[in-house]
Write an enzyme that holds these catalytic residues in place. Structure first.
Site, PDB file in Angstrom:
ATOM      1  N   LYS A  66       0.828  -1.205   0.000  1.00  0.00           N
ATOM      2  CA  LYS A  66       0.000   0.000   0.000  1.00  0.00           C
ATOM      3  C   LYS A  66       0.868   1.263   0.000  1.00  0.00           C
ATOM      4  O   LYS A  66       0.615   2.194  -0.774  1.00  0.00           O
ATOM      5  CB  LYS A  66      -0.945  -0.031   1.211  1.00  0.00           C
ATOM      6  N   THR A  67       1.887   1.293   0.851  1.00  0.00           N
ATOM      7  CA  THR A  67       2.783   2.451   0.867  1.00  0.00           C
ATOM      8  C   THR A  67       3.530   2.573  -0.455  1.00  0.00           C
ATOM      9  O   THR A  67       3.703   3.676  -0.992  1.00  0.00           O
ATOM     10  CB  THR A  67       3.780   2.328   2.028  1.00  0.00           C
ATOM     11  N   ASP A 111      -1.721   6.803   6.051  1.00  0.00           N
ATOM     12  CA  ASP A 111      -1.697   5.398   6.444  1.00  0.00           C
ATOM     13  C   ASP A 111      -2.588   5.170   7.661  1.00  0.00           C
ATOM     14  O   ASP A 111      -2.769   6.067   8.481  1.00  0.00           O
ATOM     15  CB  ASP A 111      -0.261   4.987   6.755  1.00  0.00           C
ATOM     16  N   THR A 160      -5.796  -1.378   6.958  1.00  0.00           N
ATOM     17  CA  THR A 160      -5.810  -2.830   7.089  1.00  0.00           C
ATOM     18  C   THR A 160      -7.172  -3.320   7.570  1.00  0.00           C
ATOM     19  O   THR A 160      -7.398  -4.528   7.634  1.00  0.00           O
ATOM     20  CB  THR A 160      -4.733  -3.283   8.094  1.00  0.00           C
ATOM     21  N   ARG A 219       6.705  -7.969   1.693  1.00  0.00           N
ATOM     22  CA  ARG A 219       7.560  -7.469   2.776  1.00  0.00           C
ATOM     23  C   ARG A 219       8.324  -8.612   3.430  1.00  0.00           C
ATOM     24  O   ARG A 219       9.512  -8.475   3.768  1.00  0.00           O
ATOM     25  CB  ARG A 219       6.714  -6.735   3.816  1.00  0.00           C
TER      26      ARG A 219
END
Length: 340
Positions: A66-67, A111, A160, A219
């Site tokens: 997402k980032t 975020d 999330t 990640r």
């Protein structure tokens, strides 16, 4: 083995290499083909019109990009990116200060947007629709609302837990993308691309070993890849092989399906200490020496997704697949697909 002194340039170079693991364009963004195609169309249309793109909401589990997508949106549009988070905005004045400092076309990445305070959230409604905020000066009957125009911007919200977003906020986003867990093939490509940026060779078999143990999350791919690199540097002169990758990840207690020490500890506690369950969350957390939030938010989602654990009204229960993964014979009820 002899070790040479650490070069003063090594640490900055390492940080730069790790930062470079993020893809910088939609073309480089592996996986999520539907989201990539849809978002590409939104950005291309905005460039064609010479306007700012619609506000974008990105939802999905942690670590899926997402980032990275927010950074890509800013890069694709050639505009600055301002990054903040919901917990950091506890007052409407905090948001007003951020919004008033934006430049035209800038991307504001927010975020964990579902954790923003309610007063700030209500101010954001007006900013998203009319590019304006009302700042209240004074208190009581003498209070005055001063309207402040802000330049057109694109808000990229990430969450999330999309279910916690109020409807009025969710409806103000022009494009909503749900990010899903990645396929092993896509993760293997990410591993190979990251290995090149980290400066070592990774063959297809080694990449697949890392990808298959990464829980569908880029990640985690990059985190495990760095540990494999470290193991290879110390034990094999930096050369990575399939066998070495398996040995490295076994050293770090990551098994062939991606379960780590905490995951196996939770599963073993249910099976060995509580006969397969049901067992309450707090009791389970105490048995593995962790906080209830850690067990519930870190270990359980993956175990449930793998079909090893089931949440029931009476507590957590291990499935027949969970018993089998530990190499144990399940009780008769579990073999029949039933639970105690």
């Amino acid at each position: 083995m002899e070790y040479s002194p650490v070069s003063p340039q090594a640490e900055p170079a390492e940080r730069a290499a790790e930062a470079a693991l993020r893809p910088s364009s939609l073309v480089e963004f592996e996986g999520q083909p539907r989201v990539r195609e849809q978002l590409g169309l939104v950005l291309a249309a905005a460039r064609h019109r010479g306007a700012v793109p619609d506000h974008v909401l990105l939802s999905g589990p942690p670590g899926l990009g997402k980032t990275t997508l927010a950074m890509i949106i800013a890069a694709e549009m050639g505009v600055p990116l301002h990054i903040t988070s919901g917990p950091a905005i506890q007052h409407a004045g905090d948001l007003a200060a951020i919004l008033s400092g934006l430049v035209a076309g800038e991307v504001l990445f927010l975020d964990e947007i579902h954790r923003m305070s309610r007063p700030a959230e209500e101010m954001l409604y007006l900013a998203m629709e009319d590019f304006r905020v009302d700042v209240v000066v004074g208190k009581g009957p003498g209070a005055t609302a001063i309207p402040i125009d802000i330049p057109p911007f694109t808000l990229v919200g990430a969450t999330t837990r999309a279910g916690l977003l109020p409807g009025p906020l969710r409806d103000r986003f022009g494009f909503t993308a749900q990010l899903d867990y990645y396929e092993v093939e896509d993760l293997a490509e990410i591993a190979k691309r990251s290995a090149v940026k980290l400066g070592f060779d990774l063959d297809d078999e080694s990449a697949r070993v890392v990808a298959s143990r990464s829980r569908g999350t880029p990640r985690i791919v990059n985190r495990l890849l760095r540990r494999v690199r470290d193991y290879a540097q110390v034990n094999n002169g930096g050369r990575v092989t399939e066998e070495l990758s398996v040995a490295a990840l076994e050293l770090y207690e990551v098994d062939e399906l991606g379960l780590d020490r905490l995951d196996r500890g939770v599963l073993e506690a249910i099976c060995l200490k509580f006969g397969g369950g049901p067992v309450g969350l707090s009791t389970l957390a105490i048995s593995v020496g962790e906080e209830t939030e850690t067990v519930e938010e870190v270990a359980e989602p993956f175990l449930v997704r793998q079909g090893f654990l089931m949440r029931t009204p009476r507590g957590r229960v291990a499935t027949a697949a969970g018993w089998a993964h530990l190499g144990l014979n399940p009780p008769q009820g579990a073999r029949e697909g039933l639970f105690p």
